[in-house]
Design a protein around this motif. Structure first.
Motif, PDB file in Angstrom:
ATOM      1  N   TYR A 133      -3.430 -13.192  -2.516  1.00  0.00           N
ATOM      2  CA  TYR A 133      -3.617 -11.864  -2.149  1.00  0.00           C
ATOM      3  C   TYR A 133      -4.030 -11.664  -0.728  1.00  0.00           C
ATOM      4  CZ  TYR A 133      -4.802 -11.777  -7.328  1.00  0.00           C
ATOM      5  OH  TYR A 133      -5.096 -11.296  -8.488  1.00  0.00           O
ATOM      6  N   ASN A 134      -4.446 -10.395   0.025  1.00  0.00           N
ATOM      7  CA  ASN A 134      -4.459 -10.038   1.617  1.00  0.00           C
ATOM      8  C   ASN A 134      -2.782 -10.648   2.361  1.00  0.00           C
ATOM      9  OD1 ASN A 134      -6.995  -8.592   1.149  1.00  0.00           O
ATOM     10  ND2 ASN A 134      -8.066 -10.729   0.539  1.00  0.00           N
ATOM     11  N   VAL A 135      -1.965 -10.848   1.464  1.00  0.00           N
ATOM     12  CA  VAL A 135      -1.029 -12.001   2.713  1.00  0.00           C
ATOM     13  C   VAL A 135      -0.787 -10.748   3.746  1.00  0.00           C
ATOM     14  CG1 VAL A 135       0.014 -12.398   1.212  1.00  0.00           C
ATOM     15  CG2 VAL A 135       0.926 -10.375   1.361  1.00  0.00           C
ATOM     16  N   LYS A 136      -0.207 -11.131   5.439  1.00  0.00           N
ATOM     17  CA  LYS A 136       0.534 -10.972   6.093  1.00  0.00           C
ATOM     18  C   LYS A 136       1.663  -9.776   5.694  1.00  0.00           C
ATOM     19  CE  LYS A 136      -3.005 -11.237   8.697  1.00  0.00           C
ATOM     20  NZ  LYS A 136      -4.650 -10.813   7.867  1.00  0.00           N
ATOM     21  N   ALA A 137       1.912  -8.678   5.715  1.00  0.00           N
ATOM     22  CA  ALA A 137       3.336  -7.771   6.670  1.00  0.00           C
ATOM     23  C   ALA A 137       4.435  -9.143   6.882  1.00  0.00           C
ATOM     24  CB  ALA A 137       3.672  -6.902   6.631  1.00  0.00           C
ATOM     25  N   THR A 138       4.249 -10.042   7.919  1.00  0.00           N
ATOM     26  CA  THR A 138       5.702  -9.901   8.537  1.00  0.00           C
ATOM     27  C   THR A 138       5.329 -11.179   8.427  1.00  0.00           C
ATOM     28  OG1 THR A 138       4.129  -8.499  10.634  1.00  0.00           O
ATOM     29  CG2 THR A 138       5.763 -10.106  11.628  1.00  0.00           C
ATOM     30  N   GLY A 139       6.060 -12.243   8.231  1.00  0.00           N
ATOM     31  CA  GLY A 139       6.716 -13.608   7.663  1.00  0.00           C
ATOM     32  C   GLY A 139       5.861 -14.336   6.271  1.00  0.00           C
ATOM     33  N   HIS A 140       5.843 -13.233   5.494  1.00  0.00           N
ATOM     34  CA  HIS A 140       5.500 -12.825   4.352  1.00  0.00           C
ATOM     35  C   HIS A 140       6.715 -13.753   3.501  1.00  0.00           C
ATOM     36  CE1 HIS A 140       3.359 -13.712   0.610  1.00  0.00           C
ATOM     37  NE2 HIS A 140       4.128 -12.188   0.246  1.00  0.00           N
ATOM     38  N   PRO A 187       0.944  -1.061   0.294  1.00  0.00           N
ATOM     39  CA  PRO A 187       0.053  -0.281   0.032  1.00  0.00           C
ATOM     40  C   PRO A 187       0.522   1.176   0.201  1.00  0.00           C
ATOM     41  CG  PRO A 187      -0.767  -1.614   1.552  1.00  0.00           C
ATOM     42  CD  PRO A 187       0.700  -2.327   1.450  1.00  0.00           C
ATOM     43  N   ALA A 188       1.972   1.382   1.270  1.00  0.00           N
ATOM     44  CA  ALA A 188       2.418   2.517   0.484  1.00  0.00           C
ATOM     45  C   ALA A 188       4.057   2.867   1.723  1.00  0.00           C
ATOM     46  CB  ALA A 188       1.431   3.569   1.930  1.00  0.00           C
ATOM     47  N   ALA A 189       4.487   3.170   1.143  1.00  0.00           N
ATOM     48  CA  ALA A 189       6.496   3.241   2.178  1.00  0.00           C
ATOM     49  C   ALA A 189       6.070   4.063   2.784  1.00  0.00           C
ATOM     50  CB  ALA A 189       7.067   4.104   0.387  1.00  0.00           C
ATOM     51  N   MET A 190       7.379   3.212   3.503  1.00  0.00           N
ATOM     52  CA  MET A 190       7.549   4.344   4.314  1.00  0.00           C
ATOM     53  C   MET A 190       6.540   3.803   5.713  1.00  0.00           C
ATOM     54  SD  MET A 190       9.878   6.864   3.770  1.00  0.00           S
ATOM     55  CE  MET A 190       9.243   7.732   2.021  1.00  0.00           C
ATOM     56  N   THR A 191       5.484   3.317   5.190  1.00  0.00           N
ATOM     57  CA  THR A 191       4.668   2.775   6.417  1.00  0.00           C
ATOM     58  C   THR A 191       5.087   1.904   7.248  1.00  0.00           C
ATOM     59  OG1 THR A 191       3.023   1.363   4.729  1.00  0.00           O
ATOM     60  CG2 THR A 191       3.087   3.839   5.139  1.00  0.00           C
ATOM     61  N   PRO A 192       4.696   1.571   8.364  1.00  0.00           N
ATOM     62  CA  PRO A 192       5.569  -0.221   9.366  1.00  0.00           C
ATOM     63  C   PRO A 192       5.329  -1.498   9.346  1.00  0.00           C
ATOM     64  CG  PRO A 192       4.181   1.679  11.493  1.00  0.00           C
ATOM     65  CD  PRO A 192       3.713   2.202   9.405  1.00  0.00           C
ATOM     66  N   GLY A 193       3.699  -1.723   7.634  1.00  0.00           N
ATOM     67  CA  GLY A 193       3.556  -2.985   7.575  1.00  0.00           C
ATOM     68  C   GLY A 193       4.817  -3.434   6.180  1.00  0.00           C
ATOM     69  N   CYS A 194       4.470  -2.157   5.476  1.00  0.00           N
ATOM     70  CA  CYS A 194       4.904  -2.187   4.373  1.00  0.00           C
ATOM     71  C   CYS A 194       6.533  -1.858   4.214  1.00  0.00           C
ATOM     72  CB  CYS A 194       4.654  -1.129   3.161  1.00  0.00           C
ATOM     73  SG  CYS A 194       3.022  -1.363   2.964  1.00  0.00           S
ATOM     74  N   THR A 195       7.235  -1.616   5.316  1.00  0.00           N
ATOM     75  CA  THR A 195       8.658  -1.358   5.502  1.00  0.00           C
ATOM     76  C   THR A 195       9.327  -2.373   6.343  1.00  0.00           C
ATOM     77  OG1 THR A 195       8.588   1.127   6.009  1.00  0.00           O
ATOM     78  CG2 THR A 195      10.676   0.207   7.408  1.00  0.00           C
ATOM     79  N   LYS A 196       8.066  -2.716   6.800  1.00  0.00           N
ATOM     80  CA  LYS A 196       8.735  -4.841   7.764  1.00  0.00           C
ATOM     81  C   LYS A 196       8.762  -5.460   5.967  1.00  0.00           C
ATOM     82  CE  LYS A 196       8.206  -7.763  11.457  1.00  0.00           C
ATOM     83  NZ  LYS A 196       9.654  -8.013  11.173  1.00  0.00           N
ATOM     84  N   GLN A 197       7.779  -5.316   5.364  1.00  0.00           N
ATOM     85  CA  GLN A 197       8.554  -6.002   4.513  1.00  0.00           C
ATOM     86  C   GLN A 197       8.988  -6.353   3.251  1.00  0.00           C
ATOM     87  OE1 GLN A 197       4.476  -6.878   1.637  1.00  0.00           O
ATOM     88  NE2 GLN A 197       4.902  -8.677   1.042  1.00  0.00           N
ATOM     89  N   ALA A 198       8.900  -5.215   2.819  1.00  0.00           N
ATOM     90  CA  ALA A 198      10.698  -4.595   1.896  1.00  0.00           C
ATOM     91  C   ALA A 198      11.866  -4.897   2.771  1.00  0.00           C
ATOM     92  CB  ALA A 198      10.537  -3.279   1.572  1.00  0.00           C
ATOM     93  N   CYS A 199      12.185  -4.600   4.151  1.00  0.00           N
ATOM     94  CA  CYS A 199      12.944  -5.457   4.513  1.00  0.00           C
ATOM     95  C   CYS A 199      12.938  -6.458   4.499  1.00  0.00           C
ATOM     96  CB  CYS A 199      13.421  -4.393   6.373  1.00  0.00           C
ATOM     97  SG  CYS A 199      13.436  -2.995   5.661  1.00  0.00           S
ATOM     98  N   ASP A 200      12.224  -7.331   4.568  1.00  0.00           N
ATOM     99  CA  ASP A 200      12.209  -9.345   5.124  1.00  0.00           C
ATOM    100  C   ASP A 200      12.464  -9.251   3.859  1.00  0.00           C
ATOM    101  OD1 ASP A 200      12.212 -11.410   5.990  1.00  0.00           O
ATOM    102  OD2 ASP A 200       9.622 -11.347   6.150  1.00  0.00           O
ATOM    103  N   PHE A 201      12.120  -8.885   2.813  1.00  0.00           N
ATOM    104  CA  PHE A 201      12.895  -9.363   0.939  1.00  0.00           C
ATOM    105  C   PHE A 201      14.536  -8.801   0.391  1.00  0.00           C
ATOM    106  CE2 PHE A 201       8.477  -9.706  -0.522  1.00  0.00           C
ATOM    107  CZ  PHE A 201       8.208 -10.887  -0.927  1.00  0.00           C
ATOM    108  N   ARG A 202      15.083  -7.647   1.487  1.00  0.00           N
ATOM    109  CA  ARG A 202      15.808  -7.146   1.599  1.00  0.00           C
ATOM    110  C   ARG A 202      16.784  -7.705   1.539  1.00  0.00           C
ATOM    111  NH1 ARG A 202      16.973  -3.055   5.236  1.00  0.00           N
ATOM    112  NH2 ARG A 202      17.349  -4.611   6.371  1.00  0.00           N
ATOM    113  N   ASP A 203      16.467  -8.818   2.911  1.00  0.00           N
ATOM    114  CA  ASP A 203      17.800  -9.378   3.970  1.00  0.00           C
ATOM    115  C   ASP A 203      17.262 -10.900   3.791  1.00  0.00           C
ATOM    116  OD1 ASP A 203      17.891  -7.075   5.282  1.00  0.00           O
ATOM    117  OD2 ASP A 203      16.188  -7.619   6.971  1.00  0.00           O
TER     118      ASP A 203
END
Length: 158
Positions: A137-144, A39-55
């Motif tokens: 669809y409707n995935v969770k940011a954490t643990g995805h 949904p939106a960069a720099m929001t908590p869930g989206c940041t967690k998900q992006a960093c998870d992909f990065r890591d």
């Protein structure tokens, strides 16, 4: 709102990137692609998900997958997100939401009990020819990323 199913060709796109360039799905032919909509960069869930992909990017890349994030954020906002979080994979901007809509990742969703229009957090795995292998669809940011890796048979470190 139509949703993508395995076996369907993924809608093609060319979108602006965080670094000021453009990326097309066709540029990635010959590689498997994980395209995730958030949904939106720099929001908590989206940041967690992006960093998870990065890591976990090196492991996913070693397994043959390219990772691309897509959101309705402007390229300028995406650039700030990339810089702030040290993201090492492309982010594309779909400000018109046309591509998100074509993938079934934009539409009505529940948010704190209310029905709103917005990005439906989704992930698509495309094969080397751009055919949908997996549409979640409707995935969770954490643990995805861990859940996705298990489904793809990719081993992540514990």
């Amino acid at each position: 709102m139509s949703r993508l199913e395995p076996g369907q060709p993924a809608p093609d796109w060319t979108l602006p990137t965080a670094d000021g360039g453009q990326l097309s799905l066709s540029d990635l032919r010959g590689r498997k692609v994980i395209l995730y909509a958030y949904p939106a960069a720099m929001t908590p869930g989206c940041t967690k998900q992006a960093c998870d992909f990065r890591d976990n990017l090196a492991i996913l890349q070693d397994a043959g997958y390219a990772v691309v994030g897509i959101s309705p954020d402007s390229p300028a906002k995406l650039a700030k997100f990339v810089e702030k979080e040290g993201l090492t994979f492309p982010l594309v901007s779909d400000e018109s939401k046309e591509v998100l809509t074509a993938y079934g990742a934009y539409g009505e969703k529940k948010n704190y009990g209310r029905t709103v229009m917005g990005v439906i957090r989704s992930t698509f795995v495309l094969d080397e020819e751009g055919v949908v292998e997996l549409a979640k669809y409707n995935v969770k940011a954490t643990g995805h990323v861990a859940m996705l890796a298990r489904q793809l048979g990719v081993e992540l470190p514990a």
